[in-house]
Design an enzyme around this catalytic site. Structure first.
Site, PDB file in Angstrom:
ATOM      1  CB  SER A   1      13.290 -22.600  26.267  1.00 16.52           C
ATOM      2  OG  SER A   1      12.126 -22.364  25.527  1.00 16.52           O
TER       3      SER A   1
ATOM      4  CB  ILE B   1      13.573 -13.666  22.801  1.00 17.18           C
ATOM      5  CG1 ILE B   1      13.107 -12.267  22.369  1.00 17.18           C
ATOM      6  CG2 ILE B   1      13.559 -13.799  24.327  1.00 17.18           C
ATOM      7  CD1 ILE B   1      11.688 -11.919  22.759  1.00 17.18           C
TER       8      ILE B   1
ATOM      9  CB  ALA C   1      12.387  -9.335  19.005  1.00 19.49           C
TER      10      ALA C   1
ATOM     11  CG  PHE D   1       9.603 -15.597  15.712  1.00 15.64           C
ATOM     12  CD1 PHE D   1       9.230 -16.765  15.076  1.00 15.64           C
ATOM     13  CD2 PHE D   1       9.958 -15.656  17.047  1.00 15.64           C
ATOM     14  CE1 PHE D   1       9.202 -17.978  15.748  1.00 15.64           C
ATOM     15  CE2 PHE D   1       9.937 -16.858  17.737  1.00 15.64           C
ATOM     16  CZ  PHE D   1       9.555 -18.024  17.088  1.00 15.64           C
TER      17      PHE D   1
ATOM     18  CG  PHE E   1      16.956 -17.480   8.937  1.00 15.66           C
ATOM     19  CD1 PHE E   1      18.213 -17.873   9.358  1.00 15.66           C
ATOM     20  CD2 PHE E   1      16.525 -17.890   7.679  1.00 15.66           C
ATOM     21  CE1 PHE E   1      19.032 -18.649   8.537  1.00 15.66           C
ATOM     22  CE2 PHE E   1      17.328 -18.663   6.860  1.00 15.66           C
ATOM     23  CZ  PHE E   1      18.588 -19.051   7.290  1.00 15.66           C
TER      24      PHE E   1
ATOM     25  CG  HIS F   1      15.687 -22.165  16.051  1.00 16.59           C
ATOM     26  ND1 HIS F   1      15.109 -23.307  16.501  1.00 16.59           N
ATOM     27  CD2 HIS F   1      15.464 -22.123  14.718  1.00 16.59           C
ATOM     28  CE1 HIS F   1      14.558 -23.936  15.467  1.00 16.59           C
ATOM     29  NE2 HIS F   1      14.780 -23.249  14.391  1.00 16.59           N
TER      30      HIS F   1
ATOM     31  NE  ARG G   1      18.603  -4.498  25.451  1.00 12.48           N
ATOM     32  CZ  ARG G   1      18.599  -4.870  26.750  1.00 12.48           C
ATOM     33  NH1 ARG G   1      17.467  -5.180  27.372  1.00 12.48           N
ATOM     34  NH2 ARG G   1      19.727  -4.905  27.427  1.00 12.48           N
TER      35      ARG G   1
HETATM   36  N1  INI Z   1      12.803 -15.644  14.736  1.00 14.36           N
HETATM   37  C1  INI Z   1      12.946 -14.477  15.376  1.00 14.36           C
HETATM   38  O1  INI Z   1      12.869 -13.411  14.741  1.00 14.36           O
HETATM   39  N2  INI Z   1      13.148 -14.452  16.721  1.00 14.36           N
HETATM   40  C2  INI Z   1      13.252 -15.604  17.458  1.00 14.36           C
HETATM   41  O2  INI Z   1      13.441 -15.498  18.698  1.00 14.36           O
HETATM   42  C3  INI Z   1      13.105 -16.853  16.799  1.00 14.36           C
HETATM   43  N3  INI Z   1      13.200 -18.081  17.555  1.00 14.36           N
HETATM   44  O3  INI Z   1      13.370 -18.022  18.762  1.00 14.36           O
HETATM   45  O4  INI Z   1      13.084 -19.170  17.001  1.00 14.36           O
HETATM   46  C4  INI Z   1      12.876 -16.844  15.398  1.00 14.36           C
HETATM   47  N4  INI Z   1      12.706 -17.986  14.700  1.00 14.36           N
HETATM   48  C5  INI Z   1      12.210 -18.013  13.342  1.00 14.36           C
HETATM   49  C6  INI Z   1      13.286 -17.772  12.289  1.00 14.36           C
HETATM   50  O5  INI Z   1      13.645 -16.411  12.229  1.00 14.36           O
HETATM   51  C7  INI Z   1      12.803 -18.199  10.905  1.00 14.36           C
HETATM   52  O6  INI Z   1      11.653 -17.464  10.569  1.00 14.36           O
HETATM   53  C8  INI Z   1      12.485 -19.695  10.814  1.00 14.36           C
HETATM   54  O7  INI Z   1      13.604 -20.454  11.246  1.00 14.36           O
HETATM   55  C9  INI Z   1      12.151 -20.105   9.347  1.00 14.36           C
HETATM   56  O8  INI Z   1      13.238 -19.832   8.467  1.00 14.36           O
END
Ligand code: INI
Length: 156
Positions: free
Chosen positions: A86, A83, A81, A23, A58, A89, A128
């Site tokens: 907006s 971030i 990363a 992501f 996650f 999550h 970074r």
């Molecule tokens: N995952 C990230 O690695 N960075 C983020 O900024 C992010 N945002 O902003 O939502 C993000 N979401 C996905 C998350 O890690 C999972 O893959 C998803 O929730 C499915 O389990």
């Protein structure tokens, strides 16, 4: 005084995995490059380095736990990363990634480093990931190499 610390060179045959949460891949690809660069510059052999991709931060602790269980690796470097931007999550994902990696690391018996950015903006992430604030992936790999050698010095 006897000082015990890890050297900064990769010993032959050590197997390392980089786990990357894809992501925000424009940023995380740069973190992977930084980690790989640090590994090669410290004497690592590319054939002993694996890159494991997961959808987002996650999922990083989930696969780290499996990689540890596979007993295939001597150390694992995590990058990603999260971030704020907006997304509501942010707090959940950054907390889960941080707590999750720390929790797996404590139980794993091998060094695991944390190169996951948790930042407020894309600008901070870019800073970074190879611009004015260095490259967190590079730093996470250097830390990992030091800890890997320190683990060899301090037998359980
Ligand atoms: N995952 C990230 O690695 N960075 C983020 O900024 C992010 N945002 O902003 O939502 C993000 N979401 C996905 C998350 O890690 C999972 O893959 C998803 O929730 C499915 O389990």
């Amino acid at each position: 005084m006897n000082v015990i610390e890890g050297k900064l060179s990769v010993q032959k045959g050590r197997r390392i995995a980089i786990v990357n949460g894809r992501f925000n891949h424009l940023v995380t690809d740069r973190l992977v490059e930084g980690a790989k660069d640090a590994y090669l510059r410290h004497g690592g052999d590319e054939k002993d380095l694996d890159l494991v991709l997961v959808p987002g931060a996650f999922e990083i602790p989930l696969i780290v736990e499996r990689l540890v269980a596979s007993a295939k690796y001597d150390a694992i470097c995590t990058v990603g990363a999260v971030i704020r931007g907006s997304t509501p999550h942010f707090d959940y994902i950054s907390a889960e990634a941080t707590k999750g990696v720390a929790s797996v690391a404590l139980k794993s018996g091998i060094p695991i480093s944390f190169g996951v950015l948790t930042v407020d903006s894309i600008e901070q992430a870019i800073e970074r990931a190879g611009t004015k604030a260095g490259n967190k992936g590079f730093e996470a790999m250097v830390t990992l190499i030091e800890m890997l050698n320190l683990y060899s010095e301090v037998q359980a």
